[in-house]
Design a protein around this motif. Structure first.
Motif, PDB file in Angstrom:
ATOM      1  N   GLU A   4       0.816  -0.885  -0.175  1.00  0.00           N
ATOM      2  CA  GLU A   4       0.141   0.113   0.004  1.00  0.00           C
ATOM      3  C   GLU A   4       0.959   1.207  -0.432  1.00  0.00           C
ATOM      4  OE1 GLU A   4      -3.475  -0.595   1.991  1.00  0.00           O
ATOM      5  OE2 GLU A   4      -3.269   1.990   3.029  1.00  0.00           O
ATOM      6  N   LEU A   7       0.543   7.321   2.977  1.00  0.00           N
ATOM      7  CA  LEU A   7      -0.094   8.330   3.607  1.00  0.00           C
ATOM      8  C   LEU A   7       0.684  10.036   3.850  1.00  0.00           C
ATOM      9  CD1 LEU A   7      -3.415   8.511   3.842  1.00  0.00           C
ATOM     10  CD2 LEU A   7      -3.135   8.307   5.908  1.00  0.00           C
ATOM     11  N   HIS A  27      -2.907   9.674  -0.501  1.00  0.00           N
ATOM     12  CA  HIS A  27      -1.667   8.305  -1.164  1.00  0.00           C
ATOM     13  C   HIS A  27      -0.731   8.459  -2.231  1.00  0.00           C
ATOM     14  CE1 HIS A  27      -2.706   4.849   2.191  1.00  0.00           C
ATOM     15  NE2 HIS A  27      -4.316   5.307   2.031  1.00  0.00           N
TER      16      HIS A  27
END
Lengths: 94, 325
Positions: A4, A7, A27
């Protein structure tokens, strides 16, 4: 490994002369892409003249439970505010 | 609404803490991510904001469908800008949901495998250009009804996302009304298309507000927590009252023979949508459910190499920079 994107918190200077202000997050794989994405997401309608991005995990914040000890002392020091002092009307604006 | 049938989660917290939390909300304070909150509040919000975010993202599909076939370059540029806004709205909302301790990828996965829902309205097709006008006018119009009061919701990040969204949403509704007005004032064939779009999208738009209050069992807790600001029927009535005169101006007829102004109530009386159809669409049996989820899954799968590639590049650059230092 979890893939992922990290952020980022986005800060925008709305106009020349003003401070940057937090507007939201997004992101992105790196700072460069974070700025590009911030431009697309947060400045589509002339909202800004400058963008900062900071990786969210780099931000240290005060804890909500510290609210009392951190901010209450200032409540008992009313003399820090200019309105504490009466200035006679005759003296004029001060 | 964009979030329909959100069940309030039961909460098993210390009664004293709960009472203090409720007192903060009643006093109009905003709850911020690091503040104590009941588990039920957190879970209900994740589900509600997540579903709202998914709706923004899936909502790009019916409109994106017409970008390449817009009637003029100007309409195309406008539609492109609107669809881009929807992506932004999704992002603001995912950002707000993430502050509650769920990750963006987790939310995406729950949409893709059907564990989380998006608004029923996006399971209806956009068959022609008139539908694009009608979607902006009716669907965005219905969304605004809910989103304006949600600007005052108790959860700070959600409230701030709503404020940003509402600033942009008015453009969406107005461009839609402008597009359908052009058709309603056009040739007989165009007028017919505009009427047909209204006929097909009227009841699905009314369904957006969710089931009737008498069947909506979970709203009391959400309303006490100020994460739901009005009942479904209140908002639906408000939408009808606002939209009927707009249709009349266009010379279009709302497809409800029983629609009439009720002088005593000061509101329009109208026919409820077919709730059986609503529940079928929620269950996955609407006209486009399969298509929509397939399109989202395809985009996610086919984008994997881009996400991975950009991350690998960023890691390589960081490693190289550290080695040089």
């Amino acid at each position: 490994m979890k893939n992922e994107w990290p952020l980022w918190e986005v800060f925008i200077r709305g106009q020349h002369g003003l401070s940057h202000r937090h507007v939201g997050s997004l992101h992105a794989p790196d700072a460069e892409m974070a700025i590009k994405n911030a431009r697309d997401v947060y400045t589509r309608r002339n909202e800004g003249v400058s963008i900062w991005v900071v990786e969210a995990n780099q931000i240290s914040a005060s804890s909500p439970s510290d609210k009392g000890p951190l901010y209450e002392p200032s409540e008992s020091k009313v003399y820090r505010h200019p309105t504490f002092f009466d200035i006679p009307d005759e003296v004029g604006a001060m | 609404m964009y979030a329909q049938m959100i069940k309030s989660e039961a909460t098993q917290d210390d009664p004293e803490q709960l009472a203090a939390f409720q007192a903060r909300i009643d006093a109009g304070e905003k709850i911020e991510p690091k503040d104590w909150m009941p588990e039920g509040y957190r879970k209900t919000l994740i589900r509600q904001i997540g579903q709202h975010a998914h709706s923004e993202i899936v909502g790009q599909l019916p409109e994106g469908n017409w970008i390449t076939r817009a009637p003029t370059l100007e309409r195309k540029a406008i539609l492109l800008a609107k669809v881009q806004d929807e992506a932004g709205h999704g992002l603001y909302l995912y950002g707000a949901a993430e502050t509650l301790g769920v990750s963006r990828d987790e939310l995406t996965e729950m949409l893709l495998d059907g564990r989380m829902k998006y608004s029923s309205i996006f399971n209806y097709p956009t068959l022609n250009w008139a539908d694009i006008g009608a979607v902006g006018w009716l669907v965005d119009g219905a969304a605004i009804m809910n989103q304006v009061p949600l600007q005052r919701t108790s959860y700070g990040p959600y409230s701030r996302a709503m404020i940003r969204i509402c600033k942009e949403e008015s453009f969406h509704q107005r461009q839609g009304y402008d597009a359908i007005r052009r058709m309603a004032e056009g040739s007989d064939a165009q007028k017919k298309m505009a009427q047909d779009a209204l006929n097909r999208l009227w009841y699905p738009s009314l369904m957006m507000f969710g089931p009737s209050d008498k069947d909506s069992v979970h709203s009391a807790q959400s309303m006490a927590w100020k994460i739901k600001m009005n009942t479904n029927d209140e908002l639906r009535q408000k939408f009808v009252d606002q939209t009927v005169p707009q249709a009349e101006y266009l010379g279009l007829t709302v497809p409800d023979p029983d629609l009439k102004w009720n002088e005593a109530r000061g509101h329009y009386d109208f026919t409820d949508p077919d709730w059986t159809e609503f529940y079928e669409v929620l269950k996955g049996n609407g006209p486009c459910n399969t298509d929509r989820l397939a399109a989202r899954n395809k985009a996610w799968d086919e984008g994997a190499w881009v996400r991975d590639g950009l991350l690998a590049h960023a890691r390589k650059r960081t490693a190289r920079k550290m080695a040089a230092e």
